[in-house]
Design an enzyme around this catalytic site. Structure first.
Site, PDB file in Angstrom:
ATOM      1  N   GLU A  87       0.836  -1.208   0.000  1.00 24.26           N
ATOM      2  CA  GLU A  87       0.000   0.000   0.000  1.00 24.26           C
ATOM      3  C   GLU A  87       0.872   1.260   0.000  1.00 24.26           C
ATOM      4  OE1 GLU A  87      -3.501   2.029   2.807  1.00 24.26           O
ATOM      5  OE2 GLU A  87      -2.295   0.353   3.550  1.00 24.26           O
ATOM      6  N   LYS A 137      -9.654   2.497  -3.208  1.00 26.84           N
ATOM      7  CA  LYS A 137     -10.175   1.928  -1.966  1.00 26.84           C
ATOM      8  C   LYS A 137     -11.566   2.494  -1.680  1.00 26.84           C
ATOM      9  CE  LYS A 137      -8.876   1.268   2.912  1.00 26.84           C
ATOM     10  NZ  LYS A 137      -7.901   1.642   3.958  1.00 26.84           N
ATOM     11  N   CYS A 195      -5.498  -2.549   2.509  1.00 26.45           N
ATOM     12  CA  CYS A 195      -5.456  -2.516   3.972  1.00 26.45           C
ATOM     13  C   CYS A 195      -6.617  -3.322   4.568  1.00 26.45           C
ATOM     14  CB  CYS A 195      -5.434  -1.067   4.462  1.00 26.45           C
ATOM     15  SG  CYS A 195      -5.065  -0.889   6.232  1.00 26.45           S
TER      16      CYS A 195
END
Length: 562
Positions: A323, A386, A440
């Protein structure tokens, strides 16, 4: 004074109306029941502040069963004791306080690592680090409090000795609260009870049937059922059968899981395809410093080049960076894309976490936490944003309503809140099966990780667990990825900045991994997804719901038995 009165104390000393029956000492089982009855009555007779302290400590004991400790036997005193304290509460309000105390202990000890995230910028947030885990735990403690209220109210509809009914209702209430925690207020499905079985691949297989929520219900049912041994009652055979039943169910689940793994055989892999995970181990405090951003990119490039020199693989290699491994706007920076292109293996890609943004001249300006795939010509062949953002981490909730004098801001760098992507998405990248990117903690949410209309054949989870330091947080996060792989029947490739990186097959088996706090690269064959969707992937939370409803139907005739 009778024996029962001597055990209870003077009349009126037990306002909850709790009871103790002294069994005849006709064997070891009876003596154990007497001791458990005395322990139960000692707990419920504690003054209120000590009762709440006991609940707090029991919640902490339940945490020890979670990753990475896996002290599963502690679940029995934790949940049996919690149940007794709820039974002994004078009213639903007192039950709620007991549940809140249990949740406060459980979540504070399970989420202590949140303080590390604040210490990455100590000048701005260090003052709040000692209070953050406690504050978050207090928020999540409302769910055990609600479960305790629901249990206490339901207990009124049963006889005093209906221990089995009480345990089933209690386990159902806990599981409902856990499901709500995973969905309400954006959700936080971290440390679900079912994840205690990360220690057993065979037990983990049951989540393919009823998900982690279902496994959590069965686990709490088994952990709390020994409480009936301290409830009194004359029907000893019934009590023994009741205690044995959930453990027999666990044995059946383990046996079925073991048989499932045997039938699956060794991990099936996609021919001529290699995944190369890069773990740079860059400390969070160094990650976004302006003078170090270029050096951090070069570290990823150097690790990728070194891995290529050491590899003799003849297959197509797909490199995965963590990430925000690239602290630049890749899709807008041709120089950065050209640098990445120099390490793209022939016929492969570099898939990396990187921020994305609208051009500066476009209004309103937006920023996304993204994933981009770059080919050997430096072209972006796929991107993803995301969608499940971290409150306070990636955006500040209710920003417009907060007073400016508080000087509150999100933890991640930059003055602009991240925007959310459209939802689970499947990328069709050359040389790979359909890819479901997850950034994540998007990996922690059961049945919310795949595009159901375009199912992937591989999850790529990029994350930056440097926020958590060397703590239990990265281990808990990694276990969540294993459970999602089994629930969906889809392998996971997980690249983490500081670890734990690894490749997980669709049965939750770890094919390769690189531990916490290390740098380097690992090569792994690409596991093949299961041909058929597991039941939980197909029907989702309907299955654990039906499991809980079936258990409650069994509990109804048990209301008058004890």
């Amino acid at each position: 004074m009778t024996a029962a009165a001597a055990e209870h104390g003077p009349a009126g000393a037990n306002p909850a109306g709790d009871r103790t029956v002294l069994h005849r000492e006709d064997g070891g089982g009876a003596r154990i029941s007497v001791q458990l009855a005395r322990l139960r009555n000692w707990l419920v007779r504690l003054p209120r502040w000590r009762r709440h302290l006991a609940a707090l400590l029991l919640g902490m004991a339940a945490t020890a069963a979670l990753p990475p400790v896996f002290a599963l036997p502690l679940l029995i005193p934790a949940f049996a004791g919690f149940l007794w304290l709820v039974e002994g509460a004078e009213n639903p309000k007192q039950a709620a306080l007991v549940g809140f105390a249990f949740g406060l202990g459980h979540f504070t000890s399970g989420l202590y690592w949140i303080a590390y995230a604040l210490l990455t910028d100590p000048e701005r947030y260090g003052w709040f680090a000692p209070f953050a885990p406690l504050s978050l735990a207090a928020l999540f403690a409302i769910y055990p409090a609600g479960a305790a209220i629901l249990s206490k109210v339901a207990f009124r509809f049963a006889s005093e000795r209906s221990g089995v009914y009480r345990v089933i209702v209690f386990a159902a209430a806990w599981s409902i609260g856990e499901w709500l925690r995973g969905h309400a207020m954006t959700g936080f499905a971290w440390n679900l009870t079912g994840t205690v079985w990360g220690v057993s691949e065979s037990m983990m297989q049951s989540v393919a049937l009823f998900g982690t929520y279902g496994l959590g219900f069965v686990t709490v049912l088994a952990a709390a059922m020994p409480a009936v041994l301290g409830e009194g009652g004359e029907n000893r055979k019934y009590v023994i059968l009741a205690v044995a039943a959930p453990y027999l169910l666990l044995a059946v689940l383990w046996t079925g899981g073991y048989a499932r793994l045997v039938a699956a055989g060794p991990t099936q892999t996609v021919a001529n395809t290699t995944l190369r995970l890069i773990q740079p181990d860059v400390a969070q405090g160094r990650k976004w410093r302006d003078e170090l951003r270029l050096a951090n990119l070069r570290r990823d490039l150097d690790l990728t080049k070194a891995a290529a020199r050491e590899s003799d693989s003849q297959s197509a290699v797909f490199v995965i960076w963590p990430e925000t491994a690239v602290p630049f706007l890749v899709d807008q920076d041709a120089a950065v894309r050209s640098a990445i292109a120099t390490v793209v293996p022939k016929g492969g890609l570099v898939i990396t976490g990187a921020p994305r943004a609208t051009p500066v001249e476009v209004e309103p300006f937006k920023v996304w936490n993204g994933v981009v795939a770059v080919d050997g010509q430096g072209a972006v062949v796929g991107s993803y944003d995301k969608f499940h953002l971290v409150p306070f981490g990636e955006y500040l909730p209710f920003r417009a309503l907060l007073p400016k004098w508080l000087h509150l801001d999100k933890l991640t760098p930059g003055a602009t809140d991240f925007s959310a992507g459209p939802g689970p998405q499947t990328l069709h990248l050359p040389g790979l099966p359909p890819v479901g990117p997850l950034i994540c903690y998007e990996i922690i949410f059961p049945h919310a990780v795949a595009d159901e209309n375009d199912r992937p054949g591989l999850f790529i989870n990029v994350t930056n667990d440097a926020w958590f330091g060397i703590s239990s947080g990265p281990y808990q996060h990694f276990e969540s990825a294993r459970f999602r792989a089994i629930e969906e029947g889809i392998p996971v490739a997980r690249a983490a900045n500081t670890g734990i990186s690894g490749v997980i097959d669709p049965f939750g088996r770890i094919i390769s991994h690189l531990g916490l706090g290390r740098d380097g690269a690992i090569d792994s064959p690409l596991p093949r997804a299961q041909d058929r969707m597991p039941p939980y992937a197909r029907f989702g939370d309907l299955i654990p719901l039906l499991l809980i409803v079936a258990a409650l139907l069994i509990a109804i005739p048990a209301r008058r038995i004890g």
